[in-house]
Structures are given as structure tokens and as C-alpha cells.
Write an enzyme that holds these catalytic residues in place. Structure first.
Site, PDB file in Angstrom:
ATOM      1  N   ASN A   9      15.563 -21.039  -6.284  1.00 46.88           N
ATOM      2  CA  ASN A   9      14.593 -20.025  -5.861  1.00 46.88           C
ATOM      3  C   ASN A   9      15.197 -19.304  -4.655  1.00 46.88           C
ATOM      4  O   ASN A   9      15.248 -19.868  -3.568  1.00 46.88           O
ATOM      5  CB  ASN A   9      13.280 -20.728  -5.492  1.00 46.88           C
ATOM      6  CG  ASN A   9      12.284 -19.786  -4.842  1.00 46.88           C
ATOM      7  OD1 ASN A   9      12.450 -18.575  -4.868  1.00 46.88           O
ATOM      8  ND2 ASN A   9      11.239 -20.362  -4.249  1.00 46.88           N
ATOM      9  N   TRP A  10      15.654 -18.091  -4.885  1.00 50.57           N
ATOM     10  CA  TRP A  10      16.332 -17.367  -3.803  1.00 50.57           C
ATOM     11  C   TRP A  10      15.365 -16.781  -2.787  1.00 50.57           C
ATOM     12  O   TRP A  10      15.785 -16.251  -1.757  1.00 50.57           O
ATOM     13  CB  TRP A  10      17.206 -16.257  -4.393  1.00 50.57           C
ATOM     14  CG  TRP A  10      18.491 -16.752  -4.984  1.00 50.57           C
ATOM     15  CD1 TRP A  10      18.942 -18.046  -5.005  1.00 50.57           C
ATOM     16  CD2 TRP A  10      19.512 -15.956  -5.615  1.00 50.57           C
ATOM     17  NE1 TRP A  10      20.171 -18.113  -5.622  1.00 50.57           N
ATOM     18  CE2 TRP A  10      20.545 -16.849  -6.005  1.00 50.57           C
ATOM     19  CE3 TRP A  10      19.649 -14.605  -5.896  1.00 50.57           C
ATOM     20  CZ2 TRP A  10      21.702 -16.399  -6.653  1.00 50.57           C
ATOM     21  CZ3 TRP A  10      20.799 -14.165  -6.539  1.00 50.57           C
ATOM     22  CH2 TRP A  10      21.822 -15.056  -6.916  1.00 50.57           C
ATOM     23  N   LYS A  11      14.083 -16.795  -3.069  1.00 48.49           N
ATOM     24  CA  LYS A  11      13.092 -16.200  -2.163  1.00 48.49           C
ATOM     25  C   LYS A  11      13.518 -14.768  -1.814  1.00 48.49           C
ATOM     26  O   LYS A  11      14.083 -14.092  -2.653  1.00 48.49           O
ATOM     27  CB  LYS A  11      12.907 -17.098  -0.930  1.00 48.49           C
ATOM     28  CG  LYS A  11      12.633 -18.554  -1.351  1.00 48.49           C
ATOM     29  CD  LYS A  11      12.200 -19.436  -0.227  1.00 48.49           C
ATOM     30  CE  LYS A  11      11.950 -20.842  -0.777  1.00 48.49           C
ATOM     31  NZ  LYS A  11      11.438 -21.764   0.215  1.00 48.49           N
ATOM     32  N   HIS A  94       3.987 -20.478  -5.971  1.00 47.43           N
ATOM     33  CA  HIS A  94       4.774 -21.124  -4.910  1.00 47.43           C
ATOM     34  C   HIS A  94       3.911 -21.219  -3.648  1.00 47.43           C
ATOM     35  O   HIS A  94       3.097 -20.329  -3.382  1.00 47.43           O
ATOM     36  CB  HIS A  94       6.046 -20.307  -4.636  1.00 47.43           C
ATOM     37  CG  HIS A  94       6.997 -21.017  -3.732  1.00 47.43           C
ATOM     38  ND1 HIS A  94       6.828 -21.032  -2.371  1.00 47.43           N
ATOM     39  CD2 HIS A  94       8.096 -21.772  -4.002  1.00 47.43           C
ATOM     40  CE1 HIS A  94       7.799 -21.762  -1.831  1.00 47.43           C
ATOM     41  NE2 HIS A  94       8.584 -22.218  -2.803  1.00 47.43           N
ATOM     42  N   GLU A  96       4.478 -20.576  -0.687  1.00 48.98           N
ATOM     43  CA  GLU A  96       4.569 -19.396   0.188  1.00 48.98           C
ATOM     44  C   GLU A  96       3.675 -18.269  -0.333  1.00 48.98           C
ATOM     45  O   GLU A  96       3.123 -17.500   0.450  1.00 48.98           O
ATOM     46  CB  GLU A  96       6.039 -18.942   0.303  1.00 48.98           C
ATOM     47  CG  GLU A  96       6.832 -19.916   1.174  1.00 48.98           C
ATOM     48  CD  GLU A  96       8.302 -20.034   0.824  1.00 48.98           C
ATOM     49  OE1 GLU A  96       8.837 -19.164   0.115  1.00 48.98           O
ATOM     50  OE2 GLU A  96       8.930 -21.027   1.260  1.00 48.98           O
ATOM     51  N   GLU A 164       6.177 -29.609  -4.979  1.00 46.19           N
ATOM     52  CA  GLU A 164       6.847 -29.261  -3.724  1.00 46.19           C
ATOM     53  C   GLU A 164       5.908 -29.546  -2.555  1.00 46.19           C
ATOM     54  O   GLU A 164       5.065 -28.698  -2.205  1.00 46.19           O
ATOM     55  CB  GLU A 164       7.226 -27.784  -3.715  1.00 46.19           C
ATOM     56  CG  GLU A 164       8.168 -27.391  -4.829  1.00 46.19           C
ATOM     57  CD  GLU A 164       8.941 -26.125  -4.487  1.00 46.19           C
ATOM     58  OE1 GLU A 164      10.168 -26.186  -4.501  1.00 46.19           O
ATOM     59  OE2 GLU A 164       8.319 -25.093  -4.188  1.00 46.19           O
ATOM     60  N   GLY A 170      11.970 -26.158   3.224  1.00 45.26           N
ATOM     61  CA  GLY A 170      12.707 -25.438   4.267  1.00 45.26           C
ATOM     62  C   GLY A 170      12.742 -26.160   5.598  1.00 45.26           C
ATOM     63  O   GLY A 170      13.160 -25.601   6.607  1.00 45.26           O
ATOM     64  N   SER A 209      13.737 -29.198   0.379  1.00 42.59           N
ATOM     65  CA  SER A 209      14.961 -29.654   1.049  1.00 42.59           C
ATOM     66  C   SER A 209      15.865 -30.499   0.150  1.00 42.59           C
ATOM     67  O   SER A 209      16.468 -31.477   0.610  1.00 42.59           O
ATOM     68  CB  SER A 209      14.618 -30.388   2.353  1.00 42.59           C
ATOM     69  OG  SER A 209      13.919 -29.524   3.237  1.00 42.59           O
ATOM     70  N   GLY A 230      15.523 -24.233  -2.830  1.00 42.59           N
ATOM     71  CA  GLY A 230      15.479 -22.979  -2.080  1.00 42.59           C
ATOM     72  C   GLY A 230      16.797 -22.738  -1.365  1.00 42.59           C
ATOM     73  O   GLY A 230      17.770 -22.267  -1.959  1.00 42.59           O
ATOM     74  N   GLY A 231      16.845 -23.107  -0.090  1.00 41.95           N
ATOM     75  CA  GLY A 231      17.999 -22.821   0.767  1.00 41.95           C
ATOM     76  C   GLY A 231      19.353 -23.150   0.148  1.00 41.95           C
ATOM     77  O   GLY A 231      20.285 -22.327   0.185  1.00 41.95           O
TER      78      GLY A 231
END
Ligand code: PGA
Length: 246
Positions: A9-11, A94, A96, A164, A170, A209, A230-231
């Protein structure tokens, strides 16, 4: 046997040219057949990503979609706009989006339904906050995210769930293997309660993470069928995550 899914997930990261450069560098390393590999770039990079990945085993997903088929919804995108581009997956709900864009279990439910009807594979995200976990409410929160999110939807093995825990996203704090397995087993049991044996075919991913140092043992857990990353999906690390068992 549920095929593992490793999804990135590149956000809100990477322009279209940066997305192309990422695939140029990493495509051969993430082009595997024993797992389903998915990258979810921003809307503006979807077209370039689909083009770059055509002929590979990497599927492309969006990070959001609207449930209506068309209309006066400024800034939104329909399922058909995604499928026409060759997009196969879509992340829905998600944390966010729930936190910053007021998504609810109700809107998530409509989006999951619209995505399935359009032939997209929804990756429905659920998970509790730190305060909820500390109050012992993980099962209540996650349980209602599932029952309300899947309300009225016919059982299907196309659905992917991503567990999640918000406190792990993150933050560098990963759920322990036991916490992640316990939650994913609870999720499968909840799905079984509404969908019967189809629950055994639904893939349940862990996200929060995930990194090369922790993916292997997480993936060894009975009810964890992949990762939503993500990251670490923005960097060369992603190939290591896809190849965690190599
Ligand atoms: P993270 O994000 O891997 O950076 O924690 C996961 C996610 O939000 O999907």
C-alpha cells in the site's frame, strides 16, 4: 491451501514516473507465482503501473473507490473506471480513510459490495486502536467491522481481509506473532459465523510495520495468509518481503 498474498500500500507516495522507476528496478525480483503479489499505488499512477506490470505476476490495486456507478461525487472514482484500466484489487476501509475521511462500516459495506459486483478483489481493512485494545475491546471492534462490513454480501472466496491494528501502522511496533494470529483466528471464526465454510477460503492478511525482520514468523501462523505492507513496500525491502521464504 490458501495462496499467500503480499500486498503493498503506497499510500500518498510516488508520482507516476517514480512508480515506473520502482517497477523497472524491482519487477523481476517480485514476479513470483507461488504467491499473489499486489501493489496499490495512487490513482494517478495506476495506469502506468498496470502497463509496467502487464505480462508479470504482479497485480495492481487502487487504495479506494466509490460505491456509486456515476454521479455528482467530485473527486471520486468508480469501480468501472478502475476495471477499465486493468486494476484488479482495491483496498477498502483502511484505518487512515476511516480516521481522516470519515469512512464507516456502512460505507465500507457499500464499497465491498460494489467492488465484488464489478469483479474487483476487495481488500477490506479492519483493526482496533490502542485504546480499544487496552480496554479489552479488540474482539468487539473487529467483530462489528466484519459483521457490518459484510452485511448482505454473499459468501465469496474473492474477499481478502487485512487485519491492521491501528497502533501498529507506521509506528514500527508490530503485533507479536501471537497477537496477530489470535486476532486473525478470531476474524476467521467470525466470518465462519456468517459465511460458514467459505471462511476457510478467505485470505486474511496482517498489516502494521511488517518488515523483512518480522515477516517470516508472522506468515508461519495458521490463520495469517499474507501481509499488507505500507512503508516497506516503497523500497527495495519489498522484494525481500515477497521472497521471505526464499
Ligand atoms: P505500515 O503500514 O506497514 O507502514 O505500518 C501498513 C498499512 O497501513 O497498510
Amino acid at each position: 491451501m490458501r495462496k499467500k498474498v503480499i500486498a503493498g500500500n503506497w499510500k500518498m507516495n510516488k508520482t507516476a514516473s517514480e512508480a515506473k522507476a520502482f517497477f523497472d528496478e524491482l519487477l523481476s525480483d517480485i514476479n513470483v507465482t507461488d504467491k499473489e503479489v499486489v501493489i496499490c499505488p495512487t490513482f494517478t499512477s495506476l495506469s502506468a503501473a498496470v502497463e509496467k506490470c502487464s505480462g508479470s505476476h504482479v497485480g495492481i490495486g487502487a487504495q479506494n473507490v466509490h460505491y456509486e456507478k456515476s454521479g455528482a461525487y467530485t473527486g471520486e472514482v468508480t469501480c468501472e473506471m478502475l476495471t477499465e484500466l486493468g486494476v484488479k484489487y482495491v483496498i477498502i476501509g483502511h484505518s487512515e480513510r476511516r480516521m481522516y475521511f470519515a469512512e464507516t462500516n456502512g460505507s465500507v459495506n457499500k464499497k465491498v459490495s460494489a467492488a465484488l459486483n464489478a469483479g474487483l478483489t476487495p481488500i477490506m481493512c479492519i483493526g482496533e486502536s490502542l485504546a480499544e485494545r487496552e480496554r479489552g475491546e479488540m474482539e468487539r471492534v473487529v467483530g462489528s467491522e466484519i459483521t457490518e462490513g459484510l452485511s448482505g454480501i454473499e459468501p465469496t472466496d474473492k474477499l481478502i481481509i487485512a487485519y491492521e491494528p491501528i497502533w501498529a501502522i507506521g509506528t514500527g511496533v508490530t503485533a507479536t506473532d501471537e497477537q496477530a494470529q489470535e486476532a486473525c483466528a478470531f476474524i476467521r471464526a467470525t466470518i465462519r459465523g456468517i459465511w460458514g465454510d467459505t471462511a476457510d477460503k478467505v485470505r486474511i492478511l496482517y498489516g502494521g510495520s511488517v518488515k523483512p525482520a518480522n515477516i517470516k514468523t508472522l506468515m508461519a501462523s495458521n490463520d495469517i495468509d499474507g501481509a499488507l505492507v505500507g512503508g516497506a513496500s516503497l523500497k527495495a525491502d519489498f522484494a525481500q518481503l515477497v521472497n521471505y521464504d526464499k
